[in-house]
Scaffold this motif. Structure first.
Motif, PDB file in Angstrom:
ATOM      1  N   TYR A 122       0.855  -1.199   0.000  1.00 51.25           N
ATOM      2  CA  TYR A 122       0.000   0.000   0.000  1.00 51.25           C
ATOM      3  C   TYR A 122       0.889   1.247   0.000  1.00 51.25           C
ATOM      4  CZ  TYR A 122      -3.076   3.666   1.778  1.00 51.25           C
ATOM      5  OH  TYR A 122      -3.756   4.855   1.948  1.00 51.25           O
ATOM      6  N   ASN A 123       0.664   2.084  -1.013  1.00 53.19           N
ATOM      7  CA  ASN A 123       1.414   3.339  -1.138  1.00 53.19           C
ATOM      8  C   ASN A 123       0.513   4.470  -0.671  1.00 53.19           C
ATOM      9  OD1 ASN A 123       2.824   5.650  -1.959  1.00 53.19           O
ATOM     10  ND2 ASN A 123       3.684   4.600  -3.765  1.00 53.19           N
ATOM     11  N   PRO A 124       0.687   4.973   0.566  1.00 57.00           N
ATOM     12  CA  PRO A 124      -0.228   6.002   1.077  1.00 57.00           C
ATOM     13  C   PRO A 124      -0.056   7.355   0.385  1.00 57.00           C
ATOM     14  CG  PRO A 124       1.553   5.593   2.622  1.00 57.00           C
ATOM     15  CD  PRO A 124       1.706   4.588   1.540  1.00 57.00           C
ATOM     16  N   LYS A 125       1.089   7.598  -0.228  1.00 58.50           N
ATOM     17  CA  LYS A 125       1.286   8.872  -0.915  1.00 58.50           C
ATOM     18  C   LYS A 125       0.497   8.920  -2.223  1.00 58.50           C
ATOM     19  CE  LYS A 125       4.363  10.409   2.040  1.00 58.50           C
ATOM     20  NZ  LYS A 125       4.123  11.580   2.907  1.00 58.50           N
ATOM     21  N   LYS A 126       0.539   7.821  -2.979  1.00 54.28           N
ATOM     22  CA  LYS A 126      -0.152   7.756  -4.266  1.00 54.28           C
ATOM     23  C   LYS A 126      -1.580   7.219  -4.147  1.00 54.28           C
ATOM     24  CE  LYS A 126       4.143   6.922  -6.833  1.00 54.28           C
ATOM     25  NZ  LYS A 126       4.848   5.987  -7.735  1.00 54.28           N
ATOM     26  N   GLY A 127      -1.873   6.537  -3.058  1.00 55.86           N
ATOM     27  CA  GLY A 127      -3.192   5.925  -2.926  1.00 55.86           C
ATOM     28  C   GLY A 127      -3.362   4.720  -3.827  1.00 55.86           C
ATOM     29  N   LEU A 128      -2.330   3.855  -3.914  1.00 54.93           N
ATOM     30  CA  LEU A 128      -2.352   2.676  -4.771  1.00 54.93           C
ATOM     31  C   LEU A 128      -2.131   1.414  -3.929  1.00 54.93           C
ATOM     32  CD1 LEU A 128      -0.262   3.796  -7.882  1.00 54.93           C
ATOM     33  CD2 LEU A 128      -2.739   3.568  -7.711  1.00 54.93           C
ATOM     34  N   ILE A 129      -2.789   0.345  -4.365  1.00 59.50           N
ATOM     35  CA  ILE A 129      -2.607  -0.967  -3.736  1.00 59.50           C
ATOM     36  C   ILE A 129      -2.096  -1.920  -4.802  1.00 59.50           C
ATOM     37  CG2 ILE A 129      -3.732  -2.923  -2.614  1.00 59.50           C
ATOM     38  CD1 ILE A 129      -5.753  -0.929  -1.474  1.00 59.50           C
ATOM     39  N   ASP A 130      -0.940  -2.482  -4.574  1.00 59.28           N
ATOM     40  CA  ASP A 130      -0.299  -3.391  -5.531  1.00 59.28           C
ATOM     41  C   ASP A 130      -0.278  -4.784  -4.902  1.00 59.28           C
ATOM     42  OD1 ASP A 130       1.038  -4.534  -7.571  1.00 59.28           O
ATOM     43  OD2 ASP A 130       2.933  -3.457  -7.280  1.00 59.28           O
ATOM     44  N   ILE A 131      -0.860  -5.771  -5.588  1.00 53.80           N
ATOM     45  CA  ILE A 131      -0.919  -7.152  -5.093  1.00 53.80           C
ATOM     46  C   ILE A 131       0.000  -8.006  -5.947  1.00 53.80           C
ATOM     47  CG2 ILE A 131      -2.400  -9.145  -4.615  1.00 53.80           C
ATOM     48  CD1 ILE A 131      -4.718  -7.238  -4.278  1.00 53.80           C
ATOM     49  N   ARG A 132       0.957  -8.681  -5.304  1.00 54.46           N
ATOM     50  CA  ARG A 132       1.965  -9.474  -6.000  1.00 54.46           C
ATOM     51  C   ARG A 132       1.900 -10.930  -5.548  1.00 54.46           C
ATOM     52  NH1 ARG A 132       5.272  -6.592  -9.885  1.00 54.46           N
ATOM     53  NH2 ARG A 132       4.997  -4.396  -9.380  1.00 54.46           N
ATOM     54  N   HIS A 157       5.502 -16.482  -5.315  1.00 51.59           N
ATOM     55  CA  HIS A 157       6.375 -17.515  -5.857  1.00 51.59           C
ATOM     56  C   HIS A 157       6.772 -17.248  -7.306  1.00 51.59           C
ATOM     57  CE1 HIS A 157       2.487 -19.182  -7.338  1.00 51.59           C
ATOM     58  NE2 HIS A 157       3.225 -19.683  -8.304  1.00 51.59           N
ATOM     59  N   ARG A 158       6.088 -16.284  -7.945  1.00 50.77           N
ATOM     60  CA  ARG A 158       6.531 -15.863  -9.279  1.00 50.77           C
ATOM     61  C   ARG A 158       6.906 -14.388  -9.312  1.00 50.77           C
ATOM     62  NH1 ARG A 158       2.071 -18.832 -11.319  1.00 50.77           N
ATOM     63  NH2 ARG A 158       1.008 -16.909 -11.892  1.00 50.77           N
ATOM     64  N   GLY A 159       6.380 -13.601  -8.407  1.00 52.56           N
ATOM     65  CA  GLY A 159       6.722 -12.191  -8.347  1.00 52.56           C
ATOM     66  C   GLY A 159       5.919 -11.301  -9.261  1.00 52.56           C
ATOM     67  N   ASN A 160       5.031 -11.877 -10.066  1.00 53.56           N
ATOM     68  CA  ASN A 160       4.273 -11.056 -11.011  1.00 53.56           C
ATOM     69  C   ASN A 160       3.133 -10.336 -10.309  1.00 53.56           C
ATOM     70  OD1 ASN A 160       3.149 -13.676 -10.666  1.00 53.56           O
ATOM     71  ND2 ASN A 160       1.725 -13.240 -12.313  1.00 53.56           N
ATOM     72  N   ARG A 161       2.712  -9.278 -10.925  1.00 54.64           N
ATOM     73  CA  ARG A 161       1.623  -8.463 -10.366  1.00 54.64           C
ATOM     74  C   ARG A 161       0.288  -9.139 -10.650  1.00 54.64           C
ATOM     75  NH1 ARG A 161       1.845  -2.402 -12.019  1.00 54.64           N
ATOM     76  NH2 ARG A 161       3.216  -2.300 -10.198  1.00 54.64           N
ATOM     77  N   VAL A 162      -0.533  -9.221  -9.615  1.00 55.29           N
ATOM     78  CA  VAL A 162      -1.864  -9.822  -9.753  1.00 55.29           C
ATOM     79  C   VAL A 162      -2.904  -8.761 -10.067  1.00 55.29           C
ATOM     80  CG1 VAL A 162      -3.678 -11.033  -8.491  1.00 55.29           C
ATOM     81  CG2 VAL A 162      -1.321 -11.785  -8.286  1.00 55.29           C
ATOM     82  N   ALA A 163      -2.874  -7.665  -9.328  1.00 50.89           N
ATOM     83  CA  ALA A 163      -3.863  -6.607  -9.542  1.00 50.89           C
ATOM     84  C   ALA A 163      -3.340  -5.320  -8.910  1.00 50.89           C
ATOM     85  CB  ALA A 163      -5.212  -6.988  -8.944  1.00 50.89           C
ATOM     86  N   VAL A 164      -3.865  -4.187  -9.401  1.00 51.51           N
ATOM     87  CA  VAL A 164      -3.579  -2.866  -8.847  1.00 51.51           C
ATOM     88  C   VAL A 164      -4.904  -2.151  -8.646  1.00 51.51           C
ATOM     89  CG1 VAL A 164      -2.452  -0.643  -9.205  1.00 51.51           C
ATOM     90  CG2 VAL A 164      -1.323  -2.726  -9.950  1.00 51.51           C
ATOM     91  N   PHE A 165      -5.084  -1.558  -7.458  1.00 47.34           N
ATOM     92  CA  PHE A 165      -6.314  -0.851  -7.150  1.00 47.34           C
ATOM     93  C   PHE A 165      -5.964   0.546  -6.640  1.00 47.34           C
ATOM     94  CE2 PHE A 165      -7.209  -5.348  -6.366  1.00 47.34           C
ATOM     95  CZ  PHE A 165      -8.314  -5.551  -7.186  1.00 47.34           C
ATOM     96  N   THR A 166      -6.846   1.475  -6.914  1.00 48.94           N
ATOM     97  CA  THR A 166      -6.705   2.796  -6.310  1.00 48.94           C
ATOM     98  C   THR A 166      -7.398   2.794  -4.961  1.00 48.94           C
ATOM     99  OG1 THR A 166      -8.720   3.563  -7.414  1.00 48.94           O
ATOM    100  CG2 THR A 166      -6.614   3.947  -8.541  1.00 48.94           C
ATOM    101  N   ALA A 167      -6.845   3.551  -4.052  1.00 47.84           N
ATOM    102  CA  ALA A 167      -7.399   3.627  -2.705  1.00 47.84           C
ATOM    103  C   ALA A 167      -7.204   5.034  -2.179  1.00 47.84           C
ATOM    104  CB  ALA A 167      -6.721   2.599  -1.797  1.00 47.84           C
ATOM    105  N   ALA A 168      -7.810   5.290  -1.037  1.00 47.69           N
ATOM    106  CA  ALA A 168      -7.653   6.603  -0.419  1.00 47.69           C
ATOM    107  C   ALA A 168      -6.221   6.775   0.064  1.00 47.69           C
ATOM    108  CB  ALA A 168      -8.635   6.745   0.742  1.00 47.69           C
TER     109      ALA A 168
END
Length: 1336
Positions: A399-409, A412-423
């Motif tokens: 969770y990046n509180p400055k940008k308001g982004l949620i990155d789900i990784r 075991h492979r390291g790839n990105r599953v999903a990205v969501f915007t948040a407060a």
């Protein structure tokens, strides 16, 4: 799909701000500056600000249909709060809720204290652990929630680990004391925190530490240990043979920015306080309250100085980067991965076990990290027993509180599953423990994982969780299956949420179904729709057609696809059959079935069948069967039989949707066979339900001639439907079975069989395998009467098909093999039906009956009779008679009354002398007083003339009573019944065999134990000893020995009367059984005769032990002193498998005297049973019947011991004379043949009587001068025997002595001793008469 879902909010956030004393001028993002903790179950939210602390509990708000956290407590604490942790405490016992018992909130303060609070805000206790502020409090219970629930408290330069095992026990105790204080039971409470185990580790070799996490024990392998030793110390270095066990702590800071710190395990754990602190606490507790600081709850004593000894951590290695500053660290649930956040906006993922960074993510300034583990299971918390077999995936949430982004990784492979915007400026909460503080006896059934592993709190107070499907961790085929599983869950949830079936609902279901790709999940989807068929069967049919079309459009199908295509086709056909027989609309299936018929080449067969429809013939029972059935239905009107075979009535209501899913689940749809058949091992309740629905559906059809078409077009095996129809008839009430229903049944069976060529094409005068299987099924059915009804109906159906074959020229047999098979089966079922009806009929026996046995009701059918063998009918009849207590004399009399001519009185002159006639005359009233019972027994004799022999029945009654007695040995009356029944069996060989079998099976072991116990004790054992050794008290022991003695006596007499050359009777039974196990009477007759000497010895032992216990005589080790043979062998040899050896029945001289002494004791004790009826005159009357009975028993034992009966008569007379029963002694004297031997003991007793007379005399001087001097001198020289009764009768004394002298004079003897005794007797008589004349 992966998404972010709001789970709750904090309600009015301004009210929370006011409770925390936050002014409105503060920044709107004030919540992100507060230490916040959410309990792992989501019920409690703790928020702190400076010195204020608030607890919020979750509540459902119906107006908004959502959860809200409302303030439940708020308060001010003694210092500024730096961190909080809300922990759910595990309950002490299992409950249906599976929730926490209470909550403990651990608060870390600026001054280095930690406080433990309840969810109601009460302080349990405070503890100071360091001088510096508390940075973080955490608890990590691992992947499955099974690790120790230790509490980790981080300071700037150290970390403390509090043992959960000791902590939570202390917290429970403190909470209990606090409750007693609030209830007014006690005034104050003290918490002894010395029992809490705390370890404190100090960091070294790292300049600055911002965050740290305790990973736990690190178990290195031997190779890594040797490698490290060689690397650091060289080739010649000293090393440990076993790798040391360390606890690893990862620290984020500066130089290095990531450090590996180790604490050596296995050393002595320091206590919480040292001796000085313990002494200080004792001194303080002794001071007055005003001086020691009082005992208030809120003013619980706190320690100003941290007195916990610390251990130095060793940092063996680290990751160095001079420009990088570690800020935060997070550990994955499996403790294999760690995420580090630095000051350069990077997130590094560390492989903890290998010690190097495996992932590095950029653009994450001031990021907050958390790990989420997902299991490939239906439940979020799988069963703990199978969890290791379930796949698991770990995701990293950044969770990046400055940008308001949620990155789900995906880790075991390291790839990105999903990205969501948040407060922006939110808080990412990471829970790493489930329920904690479980007691030792509490075991978790499911995974002890947090309900909410990761929750995001927005600045406006909204709480959100992350839904990540497991299939995001998969690839290829596994990915498709996991996606389909996710869709299947969505369909299931949609069905659960929806109660009304609308077009929108149908469209949503079908839309989701179209997303399915894998065949296995498609099948599961159909199963789901069928199980929830109350939604709509049409939806299932539509989906089924979609799946079929999808497979049918492919050209080359593999084996799995071909099998699934067959499954879809069979499901459609079985659905068509179900809807056709229930007169439901099949328009939705017509086009679909046409496709299936084209695909399976069934079209021509159906068209051919439709042209063969003929008019309905007439269906009736055959004439002979009709008469038999009417007679049995009248007999079955008995009340008891109806109650036993009562079944729940089936109402012919409309078919509900539950019947459809039950119906489909009973058939094998996966098999690629000629017909659709029933599954094996279907539960009986389910099978009965389906059979009921099939039966009533077929019987409600308006035109039965369409049944063959329905069955054939549905490709169902007709035999399976026939079995279901038969199964329902077996459950129908007898009131429903009538001629009209049977004729309808014949018609239904005819048209069902008409759909099968195997049933219709019967080879003339040959046995049909198809119908033979039906006959075998009827043999297994539980009710023979209903089986007979079905057999008659099937016989009529088979006759219809046989008539077609009878038109041939070679058809000349009047009774074919098939017809004969049905006739034999119906005849056997008729016999068993009568047996079943009669045995279910119970009445009360009039007259003196035997004890009534509790007999379990048995479902008697033909298979039961077959498998139980020849004696099964006799055994059942014996149980039936035993349940009513019918005596064996009545059974014998009933048999003899049927054997004799009809009018016994008219033939009395011919049979007057026969024992059978006399027996009937004496016992005919037993039969005449119970006409109902013996009418039934006579009916059974006509059906089973051989199995109902009186001897056979009584033999089985003996066995039933013996079994019942063994189950409860306190019922000794049942044991006596066994003996009574055995004595009435006329067949001597059967009687002897039963004596031996029952002895070795039921009596032998308890008799041996009784003999050993009495021999050891030497008298009648006490109740507690009997109960311990035998299982019953001493009173029952005496009754048991009485019965055993009687049993062995009759057994011995029968064995003596048996002649080895006597021919055995032939035992016969009806020809129902081809081969079977031998019956009880056959086994008894073939039993080898026992050794008569061994039997004699056992009878003697039984008499000895019984007599001793009855009179409670003391005789030390009677079996050792009274027998010179090995009594252990004698006990084992009777009915036991021991090596036979010669038994010498000749008695040695050394045991003659002990036996005589024992018999004398018995005689004296037997005499004590005499009761005086009138003692006012010399003509006293006595009741000595019991005494004479025992004297006879003693004489019998003496005879067995080869002791002369004259000895018994002498002792009997002596005993009577000794006790003062002179009249009885006078009567017994006539039996004595050697009176001269009897005279000395009688004279000795007389001398004692004279001394007693002298004592009781009112004028002793005159009494003394009235007798001869020499007699008085003898009196003076004789000691007084206290056992002689006082106030003896001198008149009866004279009579007894005169009678003895008369008998002595008749026997001339020259023995000087005898002459002297006679002279003494004459002197005594003379002096007694003198005393009587003087009334002295």
């Amino acid at each position: 799909m992966c998404n972010v879902e709001q789970i709750a909010d904090c309600g009015d956030l301004s009210s929370l701000a006011r409770a925390l004393y936050i002014s409105e001028k503060e920044d709107t993002a004030w919540l992100s500056q507060c230490p916040v903790s959410l309990s792992s179950c989501g019920n409690l939210l703790a928020v702190g600000y400076k010195t204020r602390l608030c607890f919020l509990t979750s509540q459902w708000i119906s107006s908004t249909d959502s959860n809200s956290y409302l303030i439940s407590w708020s308060g001010t604490l003694p210092s500024d709060i730096t961190t909080v942790l809300a922990l759910p405490i595990c309950p002490s016992q299992h409950s249906s809720q599976n929730g926490p018992d209470w909550f403990c909130v651990i608060v870390g303060f600026q001054n280095g204290h930690i406080g433990f609070y309840t969810n109601t805000g009460h302080l349990l206790f405070h503890e100071k652990l360091d001088e510096r502020p508390v940075i973080k409090i955490s608890c990590h219970t691992g992947t499955y929630g099974t690790l120790p629930d230790d509490i980790h408290i981080l300071f700037q330069s150290s970390v403390c680990v509090i043992s959960g095992a000791s902590l939570f026990q202390t917290l429970r105790s403190a909470k209990a004391q606090m409750a007693r204080v609030h209830a007014g039971i006690q005034d104050d409470y003290m918490v002894d925190s010395r029992s809490i185990n705390i370890r404190k580790w100090t960091f070294t070799d790292q300049e600055c530490i911002n965050d740290a996490a305790v990973v736990g024990l690190e178990l290195k392998n031997t190779y890594d240990h040797f490698l490290a030793a060689s690397t650091y110390g060289g080739y010649d270095t000293w090393y440990r043979s076993v790798p040391p066990v360390h606890t690893l702590i990862l620290a984020a800071g500066v130089m290095p920015y990531l450090g590996f710190h180790y604490a050596l395990e296995g050393g002595t754990t320091p206590p919480l306080q040292d001796v000085a602190r313990a002494v200080a606490n004792k001194i303080k507790s002794a001071l007055p309250g005003w001086l020691g600081g009082g005992g208030s709850i809120d003013n619980t004593s706190t320690n100003t100085e941290p007195l916990i000894r610390s251990e130095m951590l060793s940092m063996t290695n680290g990751i160095y980067d001079t420009q990088r500053l570690g800020i935060k660290v997070s550990i994955s649930p499996d403790r294999r991965l760690a995420a580090f956040v630095d000051n350069l906006g990077r997130v590094a993922v560390l492989d903890v076990t290998k010690g190097y960074v495996i992932r590095l993510f950029k653009g994450c300034r001031d990021a907050q990290c958390a790990f989420v583990q997902i299991f490939d299971a239906e439940s979020k918390k799988p069963q703990l027993s199978v969890v290791k077999e379930i796949r698991r995936a770990v995701f990293l949430i950044i969770y990046n509180p400055k940008k308001g982004l949620i990155d789900i990784r995906l880790m075991h492979r390291g790839n990105r599953v999903a990205v969501f915007t948040a407060a922006k400026n939110g808080i990412l909460l990471y829970n790493t423990c489930g329920l904690i503080g479980a007691e030792k006896n509490y075991t978790h059934k499911t995974l002890n994982l947090p309900e909410f592993q990761c929750v995001l709190i927005d600045p406006d107070g909204k709480l959100k969780k992350f839904n990540i499907p497991f299939y995001y961790s998969l690839e290829g085929e596994h990915l498709e299956r996991s996606k389909d599983l996710h869709v299947l869950r969505a369909i299931r949830d949609l069905i659960k949420r929806t109660s009304d079936i609308t077009e929108e609902f149908k469209g949503e279901i079908i839309k989701n179904v179209t997303k399915l790709q894998t065949l296995e999940i498609k099948k599961h989807c159909l199963d789901l729709l069928i199980r929830n068929s109350e939604t709509s069967i049409e939806i299932a049919i539509t989906c089924l057609e979609m799946f079929w079309d999808d497979l049918n459009s492919k050209d080359n199908l593999n084996v799995k696809e071909q099998k699934m295509k067959q499954y879809f086709a069979n499901l459609a056909l079985i659905t068509l059959f179900y809807r056709r027989i229930n007169n439901f609309k099949v328009d939705v299936l017509d086009e679909f079935i046409s496709k299936i018929c084209d695909g399976l080449d069934l079209k021509e067969e159906f068209e051919k069948q439709s042209k063969d429809i003929t008019d309905m013939p007439e269906f009736h029972l055959l004439e002979d069967d009709n008469c038999i059935l009417e007679r049995l239905l009248i007999l079955a009107e008995d009340k008891d039989f109806k109650e036993h075979h009562h079944h729940s009535r089936v109402s012919f209501a409309d078919i509900d949707t539950t019947s459809y899913k039950e119906f489909v689940s009973c058939f094998q749809l996966d098999e690629d066979s000629k017909y659709i058949s029933l599954k094996p091992n279907i539960p009986s309740e389910k099978m009965n339900s389906v059979a009921t629905n099939i039966f009533k559906s077929l019987f409600k059809l308006e035109d039965l001639k369409f049944i063959p078409i329905i069955v054939k077009i549905s490709n169902i095996n007709p035999k399976e439907i026939v079995k279901l129809v038969i199964l329902h008839v077996m459950d129908m009430s007898l009131e429903q079975i009538n001629i009209e229903l049977i004729e309808k049944l014949i018609a239904v069976l005819f048209y069902l069989c008409d759909a099968s060529e195997d049933a219709t094409n019967i080879t003339y005068n040959e046995i049909s395998p198809w119908w033979q299987e039906i006959r075998d099924m009827l043999v297994d059915m539980h009710c023979p009467l209903r089986s007979m009804v079905v057999a008659m109906a099937c016989k009529a159906v088979a006759k219809q098909f046989e008539c077609k074959a009878a038109d041939r020229e070679d058809a000349w047999e009047s009774v074919t093999k098939e017809n004969a098979k049905w006739g034999i089966l119906i005849g056997k079922l008729e016999d068993i039906s009568i047996l079943s009806i009669i045995l279910m009929s119970k009445t009360t026996y009039n007259g003196t009956s035997l004890p009534k046995l509790l007999v379990d009701d048995v479902n008697i059918n033909l298979k039961f009779i077959y498998t139980r063998g020849k004696g099964s009918v006799t055994e059942l009849i014996a149980k039936w008679l035993s349940s009513m207590g019918v005596p064996p004399e009545a059974i014998i009399a009933n048999e003899l009354m049927e054997i004799y001519p009809e009018n016994i009185e008219q033939n009395a002159s011919e049979n007057d002398g026969s024992p059978e006639y006399l027996f009937v005359q004496n016992n005919c009233a037993l039969v005449n007083d119970n006409p109902k019972i013996f009418k039934w027994l006579s009916l059974l004799r006509r059906q089973f003339p051989l199995s109902t022999s009186a001897s056979y029945i009584i033999a089985n009654m003996c066995w039933e009573y013996a079994m019942s007695w063994q189950n409860c040995m306190t019922k000794t009356e049942e044991f006596m019944v066994v003996i009574h029944c055995l004595s009435t069996i006329s067949n001597l060989h059967v009687r002897l065999g039963l004596f031996a079998i029952i002895w070795s099976t039921y009596i032998k072991h308890i008799f041996e134990a009784s003999c050993r116990l009495v021999n050891k004790v030497g008298k009648l054992p006490k109740d507690h000893l009997c109960s311990q050794e035998l299982g019953f008290n001493s009173e029952i022991l005496v009754k048991f020995l009485e019965g055993t003695t009687k049993y062995l006596n009759i057994f011995f007499e029968c064995s003596n009367n048996a002649s080895p050359d006597e021919e055995k009777q032939t035992i016969q039974f009806e020809k129902i059984w081809d081969e079977s196990l031998p019956s009880l009477v056959e086994v008894a007759q073939d039993t080898k005769n026992v050794n008569t000497d061994i039997l004699n010895l056992n009878y003697q032992i039984s008499c000895t032990i019984y007599y001793q216990c009855y009179f409670n005589l003391k005789c030390s080790k009677p079996l050792d002193t009274l027998y010179d043979i090995d009594y252990q062998y004698a006990l084992e040899a009777l009915g036991g498998n021991v090596v036979s050896r010669a038994v010498d029945m000749k008695v040695s001289e050394k045991i003659i005297q002990p036996r005589k002494k024992y018999l004398t004791k018995l005689i004296r004790t037997a005499i004590e049973t005499i009761a005086t009826l009138d003692g006012s005159t010399d003509d006293t009357l006595y009741n000595n019947d019991e005494c004479l009975h025992w004297i006879d028993n003693i004489c019998n034992l003496a005879e067995l011991w080869n002791i002369d009966s004259e000895f018994i008569r002498h002792q009997h007379v002596i005993g009577l004379y000794h006790m003062g029963y002179d009249r009885l002694a006078e009567n017994e004297l006539c039996l004595v043949t050697e009176p001269e031997l009897l005279l000395p003991p009688l004279l000795a007793i007389t001398i004692q009587r004279l001394k007693r007379s002298l004592e009781s005399s009112n004028n002793q001087p005159e009494w003394i001068v009235s007798i001869a001097p020499q007699l008085y001198k003898r009196l003076q020289n004789t000691a007084l025997d206290g056992s002689i009764p006082a106030n003896p009768s001198l008149s009866t004394t004279v009579i007894v002595l005169q009678k003895v002298l008369t008998q002595c004079h008749r026997r001339s003897t020259d023995n000087s001793a005898s002459v002297q005794n006679i002279k003494l007797a004459e002197l005594i008589i003379e002096n007694c008469e003198n005393l009587l004349r003087r009334n002295l």
